[in-house]
Design an enzyme around this catalytic site. Structure first.
Site, PDB file in Angstrom:
ATOM      1  N   SER A  49     -43.219   0.078 -29.072  1.00  0.00           N
ATOM      2  CA  SER A  49     -42.922  -0.612 -30.358  1.00  0.00           C
ATOM      3  C   SER A  49     -41.641  -0.130 -30.971  1.00  0.00           C
ATOM      4  CB  SER A  49     -44.345  -0.355 -31.424  1.00  0.00           C
ATOM      5  OG  SER A  49     -43.690  -0.362 -32.681  1.00  0.00           O
ATOM      6  N   GLY A 101     -40.402  -3.412 -23.911  1.00  0.00           N
ATOM      7  CA  GLY A 101     -41.228  -4.567 -24.173  1.00  0.00           C
ATOM      8  C   GLY A 101     -40.575  -5.793 -24.703  1.00  0.00           C
ATOM      9  N   HIS A 102     -39.530  -5.633 -25.329  1.00  0.00           N
ATOM     10  CA  HIS A 102     -38.729  -6.731 -25.684  1.00  0.00           C
ATOM     11  C   HIS A 102     -38.014  -7.263 -24.364  1.00  0.00           C
ATOM     12  CE1 HIS A 102     -38.261  -4.886 -29.753  1.00  0.00           C
ATOM     13  NE2 HIS A 102     -38.876  -5.998 -30.101  1.00  0.00           N
TER      14      HIS A 102
END
Ligand code: PAF
Length: 284
Positions: free
Chosen positions: A190, A36-37
């Protein structure tokens, strides 16, 4: 990839880039990086000449000291991942570098409106003051042209937009929301997922399934039964929900009675064991 620990060093370096009219893209993170990052880094690389990522576990945004202590820290792996994905520079400061006068009471107060007190703000008092404070300090240090935040933290995105709009020094900053990246089973990526046991990982997608349930069953009129059913679905799947909210997309205020037209978003925060997960989905 350059790694900076000191504000003065990264500021001096970026000043030269600004002199050369380079567009600086900035991705603030707390580390424990995942795909995600990396999608934020990729978005920044596409839209900027020079991409900076910060890695800083910000103590002022944790209202629970145990949560701060348990927050995963994987700096070596993070730096390798960022280098692999061609991030240009990393700012990895100590707490004293970001908060030279300490993290106590005397910190500035930010006017974030009602958004500060609902949903995450209600369950994590002071959280958004901490986010606004650190992000504002990082913006002053980096001086970005474009900033990139994940839509998974939708309320945080809105807080940052408010912070930018409310500060004349930040007017040139363009905010970019990047869509949530999900595992094949729907679980939003996450850093906290690494703390889930294999059994919990199997249950965790229920949070996304509950958001989809809201979307599928949404109908004009009173929404209280739908909200209660969704909450029940989460509990049946082993979650302890903090909130299940059907909210107006514009304000994130709860919608109790839907006119069939206003855009709505579902937002959930719930514990699985001692790990607190959040997610959201546009419902219409
Ligand atoms: O979203 C996060 O990781 C943090 O809240 C942020 C924006 C890096 C501020 O500490």
């Amino acid at each position: 990839m350059r790694v900076f620990k000191k504000k003065d060093d990264i500021q001096g370096f970026i000043r030269h880039l600004h002199d050369k009219k380079q567009v600086i893209g900035f991705v603030p993170t707390m580390g424990a990086l995942h795909a995600g990052h990396i999608s934020l880094i990729e978005a920044a690389r596409q839209q900027s000449d020079f991409t900076v990522c910060s890695i800083f576990v910000n103590p002022t945004q944790f209202n629970d000291p145990k949560d701060l202590e348990k927050y995963p820290r994987t700096i070596e792996k993070d730096l390798r991942l960022l280098a692999l994905h061609n991030c240009d520079a990393v700012f990895y400061p100590d707490v004293a570098e970001v908060y030279p006068s300490g993290t106590g009471e005397h910190r500035p107060h930010y006017d974030l409106g009602q958004l500060e007190f609902i949903l995450e703000g209600k369950y994590r008092p002071g959280h958004f003051q901490g986010v606004a404070d650190v992000v504002s300090r990082l913006f002053y240090t980096i001086g970005p042209d474009r900033v990139f935040f994940g839509q998974k933290d939708l309320q945080q995105c809105k807080i940052i937009e408010k912070l930018i709009a409310g500060n004349p020094d930040f007017q040139k900053i363009q905010m970019n929301r990047v869509p949530t990246l999900r595992e094949p089973d729907g679980l939003a990526m996450s850093s906290r997922n690494t703390r889930l046991s294999p059994g919990e990982l199997r249950k965790a997608p229920a949070i996304y399934q509950t958001l989809q349930y809201l979307k599928e069953h949404l109908a004009p009129g009173d929404l209280s039964a739908l909200q209660a059913d969704a909450q029940e679905l989460l509990v049946r799947n082993g979650f302890r929900p903090d909130y299940v909210s059907i909210a107006y997309t514009r304000t994130l205020e709860a919608c109790r009675f839907w006119d069939g037209q206003s855009p709505l978003t579902g937002l959930i925060a719930a514990f699985l064991g001692d790990v607190r997960l959040i997610d959201n989905l546009e419902l219409c």
